[in-house]
Design a protein around this motif. Structure first.
Motif, PDB file in Angstrom:
ATOM      1  N   UNK A   6     -12.237   8.929   1.998  1.00 22.52           N
ATOM      2  CA  UNK A   6     -11.667  10.066   2.705  1.00 22.52           C
ATOM      3  C   UNK A   6     -12.514  11.293   2.451  1.00 22.52           C
ATOM      4  N   UNK A   7     -11.870  12.427   2.496  1.00 24.14           N
ATOM      5  CA  UNK A   7     -12.582  13.683   2.318  1.00 24.14           C
ATOM      6  C   UNK A   7     -12.999  13.906   0.872  1.00 24.14           C
ATOM      7  N   UNK A   8     -12.335  13.235  -0.068  1.00 24.42           N
ATOM      8  CA  UNK A   8     -12.679  13.396  -1.477  1.00 24.42           C
ATOM      9  C   UNK A   8     -12.915  12.029  -2.101  1.00 24.42           C
ATOM     10  N   UNK A   9     -13.812  11.984  -3.062  1.00 24.76           N
ATOM     11  CA  UNK A   9     -14.147  10.713  -3.711  1.00 24.76           C
ATOM     12  C   UNK A   9     -13.032  10.221  -4.621  1.00 24.76           C
ATOM     13  N   UNK A  10     -12.222  11.131  -5.153  1.00 22.09           N
ATOM     14  CA  UNK A  10     -11.260  10.671  -6.148  1.00 22.09           C
ATOM     15  C   UNK A  10     -10.109   9.857  -5.557  1.00 22.09           C
ATOM     16  N   UNK A  11      -9.793  10.034  -4.287  1.00 26.64           N
ATOM     17  CA  UNK A  11      -8.663   9.289  -3.713  1.00 26.64           C
ATOM     18  C   UNK A  11      -8.946   7.785  -3.684  1.00 26.64           C
ATOM     19  N   UNK A  12     -10.064   7.316  -3.106  1.00 32.49           N
ATOM     20  CA  UNK A  12     -10.311   5.878  -3.164  1.00 32.49           C
ATOM     21  C   UNK A  12     -10.515   5.379  -4.596  1.00 32.49           C
ATOM     22  N   UNK A  13     -11.097   6.207  -5.474  1.00 38.52           N
ATOM     23  CA  UNK A  13     -11.278   5.801  -6.875  1.00 38.52           C
ATOM     24  C   UNK A  13      -9.922   5.620  -7.554  1.00 38.52           C
ATOM     25  N   UNK A  14      -8.998   6.522  -7.273  1.00 40.11           N
ATOM     26  CA  UNK A  14      -7.658   6.437  -7.854  1.00 40.11           C
ATOM     27  C   UNK A  14      -6.946   5.183  -7.357  1.00 40.11           C
ATOM     28  N   UNK A  15      -7.016   4.904  -6.079  1.00 37.06           N
ATOM     29  CA  UNK A  15      -6.383   3.711  -5.519  1.00 37.06           C
ATOM     30  C   UNK A  15      -7.012   2.450  -6.113  1.00 37.06           C
ATOM     31  N   UNK A  16      -8.338   2.415  -6.201  1.00 35.74           N
ATOM     32  CA  UNK A  16      -9.043   1.241  -6.731  1.00 35.74           C
ATOM     33  C   UNK A  16      -8.827   1.040  -8.228  1.00 35.74           C
ATOM     34  N   UNK A  17      -8.440   2.091  -8.934  1.00 33.92           N
ATOM     35  CA  UNK A  17      -8.293   2.004 -10.393  1.00 33.92           C
ATOM     36  C   UNK A  17      -7.173   1.054 -10.805  1.00 33.92           C
ATOM     37  N   UNK A  18      -6.155   0.935  -9.974  1.00 31.94           N
ATOM     38  CA  UNK A  18      -5.012   0.117 -10.338  1.00 31.94           C
ATOM     39  C   UNK A  18      -3.979   0.864 -11.165  1.00 31.94           C
ATOM     40  N   UNK A  19      -4.253   2.100 -11.523  1.00 29.66           N
ATOM     41  CA  UNK A  19      -3.303   2.917 -12.279  1.00 29.66           C
ATOM     42  C   UNK A  19      -2.289   3.537 -11.327  1.00 29.66           C
ATOM     43  N   UNK A  20      -1.140   3.963 -11.868  1.00 26.36           N
ATOM     44  CA  UNK A  20      -0.149   4.608 -11.004  1.00 26.36           C
ATOM     45  C   UNK A  20      -0.751   5.801 -10.269  1.00 26.36           C
ATOM     46  N   UNK A  21      -0.533   5.860  -8.971  1.00 26.91           N
ATOM     47  CA  UNK A  21      -1.066   6.988  -8.208  1.00 26.91           C
ATOM     48  C   UNK A  21       0.034   7.767  -7.511  1.00 26.91           C
TER      49      UNK A  21
END
Length: 129
Positions: A6-21
Motif C-alpha cells: 500500500x502507501x506505507x511499507x509497514x502495513x504489509x509487513x505487519x500483516x505478514x508478521x503474523x502478530x496481532x494487527x
C-alpha cells in the motif's frame, strides 16, 4: 502468502508478521544514540504489536537492544517489500541476529516486535511448574 503493498511499507509487513494487527504502535525510526535507551524503557510494557523502521546497518544493534531491554521477544523483519528481493524472516530476536550473521542484509527494513506478553508468559511458566 503475499500481501499487496500500500502507501506505507509497514502495513504489509505487519500483516505478514503474523502478530496481532488489530492494535499496534507505530514508532518509526528509533533514536540513534541519545534517547534510544529511554525509548526502549518507555516501550518495555507496551502490549500492542510494535512497528519500527530500521536501516540495514543498525538492525543487528537494534535486535541486541531488544534482547537487552525487553528479553528475547519474537520479531519479524521484512525488507524490500514489493520488490524482487522481498523477504520476511520471523523468529526470536536472537535467531534473527544469527540468521543475518550469514545472510546479506540490504534495503528498506520494517521491524515488527511482539508486544509485552509477560502475563501470558507468567501463566505458561506457572503451568509448567
Amino acid at each position: 502468502m503475499e500481501c499487496l503493498p500500500g502507501a506505507t511499507a509497514f502495513v504489509p509487513a505487519l500483516v505478514n508478521s503474523g502478530f496481532p494487527c488489530d492494535s499496534f504502535c507505530f514508532e518509526g525510526f528509533l533514536p540513534q544514540k541519545k534517547g534510544s535507551q529511554t525509548k526502549f524503557l518507555q516501550l518495555k510494557e507496551e502490549k500492542r504489536t510494535l512497528v519500527f523502521y530500521e536501516s540495514p546497518f543498525r538492525l543487528q544493534k537494534t535486535l541486541e537492544q531488544i534482547i537487552e531491554f525487553w528479553g528475547d521477544r519474537n520479531v519479524s523483519v521484512s525488507r524490500e517489500l514489493s520488490k524482487f528481493h522481498e523477504e520476511t524472516v520471523r523468529g526470536k530476536a536472537s535467531e534473527i541476529i544469527e540468521f543475518y550473521n550469514s545472510h546479506i542484509l540490504k534495503g528498506e527494513i520494517v521491524l515488527i516486535v511482539e508486544g509485552n506478553n509477560s502475563e501470558k508468559q507468567n501463566k505458561i511458566d506457572d503451568d509448567n511448574d
